[in-house]
Design an enzyme around this catalytic site. Structure first.
Site, short mmCIF file in Angstrom:
data_model
loop_
_atom_site.label_atom_id
_atom_site.label_comp_id
_atom_site.label_asym_id
_atom_site.label_seq_id
_atom_site.Cartn_x
_atom_site.Cartn_y
_atom_site.Cartn_z
N PRO A 101 0.87 4.08 7.51
CA PRO A 101 -0.27 3.39 6.90
C PRO A 101 -0.18 3.41 5.38
CG PRO A 101 -0.97 5.42 8.01
CD PRO A 101 0.50 5.27 8.27
N GLY A 105 -1.42 8.38 1.33
CA GLY A 105 -0.79 9.65 0.96
C GLY A 105 0.43 10.00 1.78
N GLY A 107 3.34 8.18 1.65
CA GLY A 107 4.56 7.70 1.01
C GLY A 107 5.07 6.38 1.56
N SER A 108 4.17 5.50 2.00
CA SER A 108 4.64 4.27 2.64
C SER A 108 5.48 3.41 1.69
CB SER A 108 3.48 3.45 3.20
OG SER A 108 2.74 2.89 2.16
N ALA A 111 8.92 4.88 1.30
CA ALA A 111 9.71 4.78 2.54
C ALA A 111 10.23 3.35 2.73
CB ALA A 111 8.86 5.20 3.74
N ASP A 152 7.67 11.57 -4.03
CA ASP A 152 7.76 10.77 -2.80
C ASP A 152 9.18 10.25 -2.57
OD1 ASP A 152 5.04 11.10 -2.76
OD2 ASP A 152 4.59 9.00 -2.29
O1 PMV Z 1 -0.60 9.69 -2.54
P1 PMV Z 1 0.86 10.02 -2.47
O2 PMV Z 1 1.28 10.60 -1.19
O3 PMV Z 1 1.74 8.93 -2.93
O4 PMV Z 1 1.12 11.24 -3.43
C1 PMV Z 1 0.75 11.24 -4.75
C2 PMV Z 1 1.06 12.54 -5.32
C3 PMV Z 1 0.55 12.70 -6.72
O5 PMV Z 1 0.94 14.01 -7.14
C4 PMV Z 1 -0.98 12.61 -6.77
C5 PMV Z 1 1.12 11.67 -7.67
C6 PMV Z 1 2.60 11.83 -7.91
O6 PMV Z 1 3.17 10.87 -8.43
O7 PMV Z 1 3.17 12.89 -7.64
#
Ligand code: PMV
Length: 313
Positions: A101, A105, A107-108, A111, A152
């Protein structure tokens, strides 16, 4: 026509989100039960160099050069071709399918990028190192996120647990003993760029307070790293709870996330926290494997949209 397919997993951040943007370490792991796929098929009858991109989930069916120059999917194809010294791609169709999704959060975006990079490289008869794949995906992450830390693209390109520090070489993390996580989707889309920008604005207002919070998160990450390597994951729960309190103080939690986190803890999770940008998106709960289905059920009853149980290591 032969097809060149590549896949990339989702990811969750176990510890250290947000502080990682400010140079503190973070720990992230791949989630292999959710994947993005890219399939490249040669189209020898199509006009020379014509690349068609298909992503049905986002209603995209377009020629590459019809897309804006900074469109993430156009950039990832062009950067990969450039990296491989190809002036153009022989005519082809690139299909993108993702079970991950978006804006949650997991990492779509990274990926999808990693899957495309590897599929395009295979189509050109080449392969790229994990570092190079990660570097290209990072360029595209900048379009999605503004100021990404790079965590990510790193964990997704490597497909292994990582101890990540911005700007430092990739460091895989040895998982001494496997452990079980329940990942639950709050159902609230939350673009990371927005929470990262809000944290930045708050940090600019009160740098001393925010630097101290980032330091406390960094210290938790170091402790967690030692426990994971030593094979003592049971003790990670308490660290997750402490990390969550600090994320609350950064202003990136939300009533819905708090409610779900409480439900997981109440149902027997050893610890729980939001994962990724926050506000919405996903949370993670550490569980004894025998409690996984009870905690998953409690999360569903508390309103979680999608719940996945995954083993790390
Ligand atoms: O929301 P995600 O899973 O893409 O993770 C973001 C992680 C952060 O630390 C908030 C931002 C980053 O670039 O690391």
């Amino acid at each position: 026509m032969p097809a060149f397919t590549a896949q990339a997993p989702a990811k969750v951040i176990l510890f250290g989100e947000h502080a990682v943007v400010y140079g503190r370490p973070a720990i992230a792991v791949p989630v292999t039960s959710l994947r993005a796929r890219a399939i490249v098929r040669a189209e020898p009858r199509a006009p020379h160099g014509q690349v068609r991109l298909l992503a049905p989930a986002v209603q995209l069916d377009a020629l590459l050069d019809e897309l804006a120059e900074d469109h993430p999917l156009r950039r990832v194809v062009e950067l990969t071709a450039e990296e491989l010294g190809a002036a153009y791609l022989p005519a082809c169709q690139i299909s993108i399918q993702s079970e991950i999704p978006p804006a949650s959060g997991l990492g779509s975006g990274a990926a999808v990028s990693v899957a495309i990079i590897r599929a395009v490289a295979a189509y050109l008869g080449k392969s790229l190192s994990d570092e190079t794949v990660s570097k290209i995906a990072y360029e595209v992450e900048k379009i999605y996120h503004g100021t990404p830390s790079g965590v990510d693209n790193t964990v997704i390109a490597l497909q292994k647990a990582v101890f990540f520090v911005r700007g430092e070489p990739i460091q895989p993390l040895r998982v001494g003993r496997p452990f079980t996580l329940v990942i639950a989707d709050s159902g609230i889309p939350s673009p990371t760029a927005a929470t990262v920008a809000d944290v930045r604005a708050a940090w600019q207002q009160d740098p001393e307070r925010f630097e101290a919070l980032f330091d406390q998160i960094g210290a938790i990450v170091l402790q967690a790293c030692a426990l994971i390597e030593k094979g003592q994951p049971d003790q990670l729960g308490e660290l997750m709870n402490r990390n969550q309190s600090l994320l609350q103080e950064l202003g990136v939690s939300s009533p819905v996330l708090e409610h779900l986190i409480e439900a997981a803890r109440h149902a027997g999770a050893l610890g729980a926290k939001l994962s990724g940008g926050g506000r919405g998106g996903n949370l993670i709960a550490l569980v004894n494997s025998s409690d996984a289905s009870t905690v998953a059920q409690a999360l569903k009853e508390a309103g979680a949209r999608g719940v996945i149980v995954t083993t790390v290591g």
